[in-house]
Design a protein around this motif. Structure first.
Motif, mmCIF file in Angstrom:
data_model
loop_
_atom_site.group_PDB
_atom_site.id
_atom_site.type_symbol
_atom_site.label_atom_id
_atom_site.label_comp_id
_atom_site.label_asym_id
_atom_site.label_seq_id
_atom_site.Cartn_x
_atom_site.Cartn_y
_atom_site.Cartn_z
ATOM 1 N N GLU A 19 30.674 2.362 33.533
ATOM 2 C CA GLU A 19 32.009 1.834 33.341
ATOM 3 C C GLU A 19 32.011 0.976 32.084
ATOM 4 O OE1 GLU A 19 32.935 -0.357 36.892
ATOM 5 O OE2 GLU A 19 31.986 -2.194 36.131
ATOM 6 N N LEU A 20 33.166 0.945 31.417
ATOM 7 C CA LEU A 20 33.303 0.246 30.146
ATOM 8 C C LEU A 20 34.231 -0.938 30.319
ATOM 9 C CD1 LEU A 20 33.957 3.347 27.828
ATOM 10 C CD2 LEU A 20 31.778 2.504 28.693
ATOM 11 N N CYS A 21 33.844 -2.077 29.759
ATOM 12 C CA CYS A 21 34.680 -3.272 29.766
ATOM 13 C C CYS A 21 34.758 -3.815 28.355
ATOM 14 C CB CYS A 21 34.098 -4.348 30.689
ATOM 15 S SG CYS A 21 34.034 -3.898 32.432
ATOM 16 N N ALA A 22 35.944 -4.185 27.910
ATOM 17 C CA ALA A 22 36.099 -4.760 26.582
ATOM 18 C C ALA A 22 35.414 -6.115 26.530
ATOM 19 C CB ALA A 22 37.565 -4.887 26.234
ATOM 20 N N ALA A 23 34.592 -6.326 25.500
ATOM 21 C CA ALA A 23 33.948 -7.621 25.280
ATOM 22 C C ALA A 23 34.701 -8.441 24.247
ATOM 23 C CB ALA A 23 32.494 -7.415 24.835
ATOM 24 N N THR A 24 35.671 -7.818 23.596
ATOM 25 C CA THR A 24 36.572 -8.501 22.676
ATOM 26 C C THR A 24 37.993 -8.333 23.208
ATOM 27 O OG1 THR A 24 36.545 -6.465 21.347
ATOM 28 C CG2 THR A 24 35.112 -8.265 20.627
ATOM 29 N N GLU A 25 38.961 -8.926 22.538
ATOM 30 C CA GLU A 25 40.337 -8.863 23.045
ATOM 31 C C GLU A 25 40.773 -7.426 23.279
ATOM 32 O OE1 GLU A 25 44.839 -10.404 21.868
ATOM 33 O OE2 GLU A 25 43.097 -11.005 20.677
ATOM 34 N N ASP A 26 40.397 -6.542 22.357
ATOM 35 C CA ASP A 26 40.623 -5.119 22.577
ATOM 36 C C ASP A 26 39.494 -4.340 21.911
ATOM 37 O OD1 ASP A 26 41.318 -5.386 19.907
ATOM 38 O OD2 ASP A 26 43.456 -5.209 20.279
ATOM 39 N N ALA A 27 39.366 -3.091 22.292
ATOM 40 C CA ALA A 27 38.275 -2.263 21.781
ATOM 41 C C ALA A 27 38.685 -0.802 21.886
ATOM 42 C CB ALA A 27 36.980 -2.518 22.559
ATOM 43 N N THR A 28 38.087 0.016 21.029
ATOM 44 C CA THR A 28 38.337 1.458 21.047
ATOM 45 C C THR A 28 37.010 2.192 21.039
ATOM 46 O OG1 THR A 28 40.376 1.148 19.777
ATOM 47 C CG2 THR A 28 39.489 3.388 19.908
ATOM 48 N N VAL A 29 36.878 3.128 21.970
ATOM 49 C CA VAL A 29 35.648 3.910 22.116
ATOM 50 C C VAL A 29 36.007 5.392 22.161
ATOM 51 C CG1 VAL A 29 33.685 4.417 23.636
ATOM 52 C CG2 VAL A 29 34.452 2.067 23.338
ATOM 53 N N PHE A 30 35.240 6.201 21.444
ATOM 54 C CA PHE A 30 35.343 7.645 21.567
ATOM 55 C C PHE A 30 34.232 8.153 22.479
ATOM 56 C CE2 PHE A 30 37.922 7.127 17.822
ATOM 57 C CZ PHE A 30 38.828 8.186 17.889
ATOM 58 N N VAL A 31 34.598 9.050 23.389
ATOM 59 C CA VAL A 31 33.636 9.657 24.315
ATOM 60 C C VAL A 31 33.473 11.122 23.931
ATOM 61 C CG1 VAL A 31 33.081 10.168 26.725
ATOM 62 C CG2 VAL A 31 34.397 8.101 26.142
ATOM 63 N N ALA A 32 32.258 11.470 23.491
ATOM 64 C CA ALA A 32 31.937 12.839 23.117
ATOM 65 C C ALA A 32 31.131 13.467 24.245
ATOM 66 C CB ALA A 32 31.135 12.884 21.816
ATOM 67 N N GLU A 33 31.521 14.681 24.650
ATOM 68 C CA GLU A 33 30.825 15.355 25.738
ATOM 69 C C GLU A 33 30.930 16.866 25.561
ATOM 70 O OE1 GLU A 33 33.040 13.433 28.789
ATOM 71 O OE2 GLU A 33 34.502 15.052 28.967
ATOM 72 N N VAL A 34 30.270 17.593 26.428
ATOM 73 C CA VAL A 34 30.327 19.048 26.394
ATOM 74 C C VAL A 34 31.696 19.503 26.903
ATOM 75 C CG1 VAL A 34 29.274 21.179 27.249
ATOM 76 C CG2 VAL A 34 27.842 19.188 26.725
ATOM 77 N N GLY A 35 32.255 20.528 26.267
ATOM 78 C CA GLY A 35 33.580 20.984 26.643
ATOM 79 C C GLY A 35 33.614 21.796 27.915
ATOM 80 N N SER A 36 32.765 22.832 27.994
ATOM 81 C CA SER A 36 32.794 23.731 29.142
ATOM 82 C C SER A 36 31.448 24.403 29.293
ATOM 83 C CB SER A 36 33.883 24.789 28.957
ATOM 84 O OG SER A 36 33.805 25.771 29.951
ATOM 85 N N VAL A 37 31.054 24.674 30.534
ATOM 86 C CA VAL A 37 29.815 25.413 30.780
ATOM 87 C C VAL A 37 30.098 26.720 31.504
ATOM 88 C CG1 VAL A 37 28.323 23.385 30.790
ATOM 89 C CG2 VAL A 37 29.430 24.104 32.915
ATOM 90 N N ASP A 38 31.367 27.116 31.551
ATOM 91 C CA ASP A 38 31.740 28.370 32.227
ATOM 92 C C ASP A 38 31.314 29.582 31.398
ATOM 93 O OD1 ASP A 38 32.881 26.834 34.195
ATOM 94 O OD2 ASP A 38 34.881 26.870 33.283
#
Length: 418
Positions: A399-418
Motif C-alpha cells: 500500500e502507498l501513503c503520501a509522505a508529502t502533501e501530495d505525490a504522484t506515482v506511476f505503476v508499471a506492470e505486465v498487461g496480459s498473460v492470456d
C-alpha cells in the motif's frame, strides 16, 4: 520489495538538467542524460538495492523467475520481464524512427545473426528478437512527431507553402490520398539523390519562413507548429531527407499526463520534453533520418505502416479508485498513474492509503512528484521523487501513503498473460 537503481543512458539529444533535477541531484550534469532505464534488458539492466549490495535485476530474475515474475508471466514470456520502463528527457530531436512487429523482429534478428553481424555493431538493426510497442506519458510539455497525418491535411499544408518544388509531390498525394499515396511520396523523398534533395529542401525551408510571416499578419495559426518544427529540424540536420518527411507526420504537443501510444510500424520522432516511457523489452530501432547513426532505408520501408493516424494522442481512463489508466493493446505492459495526498479531508481524517490489489505479477513503481511510503508485509520503504521500486510477484501486496502533501506515482506492470 527493493529500491531499484536505474541504468543511465547518455545520448547527444539528452538533457543536462531534467533527469538530475527529477532525482534531486546537482545540475547541469557534465554529459547529457537522455534516459534512465528501469528493467531487465540484457543491454543495461537496473539493479536491486539491498543491504548485501546491488544485484542485477536480470540476474535476480534468472535465479528465481517464478518468485520474481510469477508463474503465469514466467511461462508466457519465457522467464523474462516483458517490459522496460524509463524516464526520458529530450533537449533536442530524436531520430526519425519506427519499430518492427514481432514477426519482423524475429526474422530480422535471425537474418542478421546468420549474416554474422555482431550484436553490438553500429550497422545492426535487430539487437533482439522482440517487437517494441511503446507508450509515452508527458511529465512536462512534450513535443513529438507521431504517425502519418491524414493526406487531406497534408495537401492543405503543401498548398499553404506554395513552393513550386513541392508541386509534383502535392499532385502525387492528390492523385492518391491514402496509405498507398503516402508510401509513394515518402519513398520518393527518402530515396532522393543528394543533389535533388539539395535543390528541394532549401526551397521548402524558405517557403516555411514565408508561411510563418504570413501567419503573423493574418493570425492564421494553422500549421504554425509544423512549420516551426520543419525549420528547427532543418537547422539541426541540414540536407537530411528526414526534414522533408516531417511534413507528412502529425505534430503533437502533450500536456503533463497526456500520452502517445505507438504500435509497430508507426514513424515518429520525439522532439523535446520529459516523460515516462514504457515499452516491450526491446532495443530494436529502424531509423530513417535526423541522426548521425546507422540509417537503413530499405529495412525501414519494409516495416513502416503508412495508414494515416488521425488521432495519435491516447485517451486515458479514470478508474473507480481515482487512478488513471493508459490502456493499450500491448500484452507486455500496462501503466497506471496514482495521485496521493496526505492532507486531511472534510472529516478531519487523513487520506486513505492506496492499495495495489492482489496480482501474481511484478510491478515497478516510479515516483515523479513528492515522496511516498510503501508498506508491505511489515516492511516500509521510502520512495522519493525520481526513484523507483521493484515489487516481485511473490512480495506481499503493498500500500502507498503520501509522505508529502501530495505525490504522484506511476505503476508499471505486465498487461496480459492470456
Amino acid at each position: 520489495m527493493n529500491l531499484l537503481d536505474g541504468a543511465a543512458r547518455s545520448y547527444a539529444w539528452g538533457s543536462r538538467t531534467a533527469l538530475a533535477e527529477l532525482r534531486g541531484l546537482p545540475s547541469p550534469t557534465r554529459h547529457p542524460e537522455a534516459e534512465l532505464w528501469f528493467g531487465a534488458h540484457p543491454g543495461d539492466p537496473a539493479h536491486l538495492v539491498s543491504e548485501a549490495g546491488p544485484t542485477s535485476l536480470l540476474e535476480a530474475i534468472d535465479r528465481d523467475p517464478v518468485g520474481q515474475l510469477g508463474a503465469a508471466v514466467a511461462e508466457r514470456f519465457d522467464s523474462r520481464l516483458p517490459f522496460l520502463v524509463k524516464f526520458l528527457a529530450a533537449d533536442e530531436p530524436l531520430s526519425l524512427q519506427a519499430h518492427p512487429s514481432l514477426d519482423q523482429a524475429r526474422e530480422g534478428y535471425r537474418r542478421e545473426n546468420a549474416a554474422g553481424v555482431p550484436i553490438d555493431a553500429s550497422v545492426r538493426n535487430y539487437r533482439d528478437a522482440n517487437h517494441k510497442p511503446e507508450l509515452v506519458v508527458a511529465l512536462t510539455e512534450f513535443d513529438a512527431l507521431a504517425g502519418f497525418r491524414v493526406p487531406r491535411e497534408t495537401i492543405e499544408l503543401f498548398a499553404l507553402l506554395g513552393a513550386e518544388e513541392l508541386a509534383p509531390y502535392q499532385r502525387m498525394l492528390e492523385d492518391q490520398p491514402d496509405a498507398i499515396g503516402l508510401r509513394t511520396l515518402f519513398t520518393s523523398w527518402i530515396t532522393l539523390p543528394q543533389r535533388a534533395l539539395d535543390a528541394v529542401l532549401p526551397a521548402v525551408l524558405d517557403a516555411c519562413v514565408r508561411a510563418l510571416e504570413r501567419a503573423e499578419t493574418t493570425r492564421d495559426r494553422r500549421f504554425v507548429a509544423e512549420l516551426r518544427t520543419v525549420l528547427e529540424l532543418g537547422e539541426y540536420y541540414p540536407g537530411d531527407a528526414g526534414v522533408l518527411a516531417a511534413l507528412l507526420l502529425n505534430r503533437v504537443t502533450l500536456r503533463p499526463g497526456e500520452a502517445l501510444y505507438l504500435d509497430a510500424g508507426n514513424l515518429h520522432a520525439y522532439l523535446r520534453g520529459t516523460a515516462v516511457e514504457i515499452m516491450a523489452n526491446s532495443d530494436n530501432v529502424l531509423r530513417g533520418g535526423l541522426t548521425p547513426k546507422h540509417v537503413d532505408v530499405p529495412e525501414l520501408l519494409r516495416v513502416l505502416d503508412f495508414e494515416p493516424l488521425p488521432s495519435p494522442v491516447l485517451e486515458s481512463r479514470t478508474q473507480p479508485d481515482g487512478s488513471v489508466r493508459y490502456p493499450t493493446p500491448a500484452p507486455e505492459f500496462a501503466l497506471t498513474r496514482v495521485e496521493l495526498s496526505s492532507g486531511a479531508g472534510a472529516d478531519g481524517a487523513g487520506s486513505s492509503p492506496y492499495t495495489l490489489g492482489p496480482l501474481d505479477r511484478p510491478r515497478i513503481l516510479l515516483c515523479v512528484h513528492g515522496s511516498v511510503q510503501v508498506r508491505a508485509g511489515g516492511a516500509t520503504l521510502p520512495l522519493q521523487r525520481g526513484h523507483a521500486l521493484w515489487i516481485a510477484a511473490s512480495d506481499p501486496d503493498p500500500e502507498l501513503c503520501a509522505a508529502t502533501e501530495d505525490a504522484t506515482v506511476f505503476v508499471a506492470e505486465v498487461g496480459s498473460v492470456d
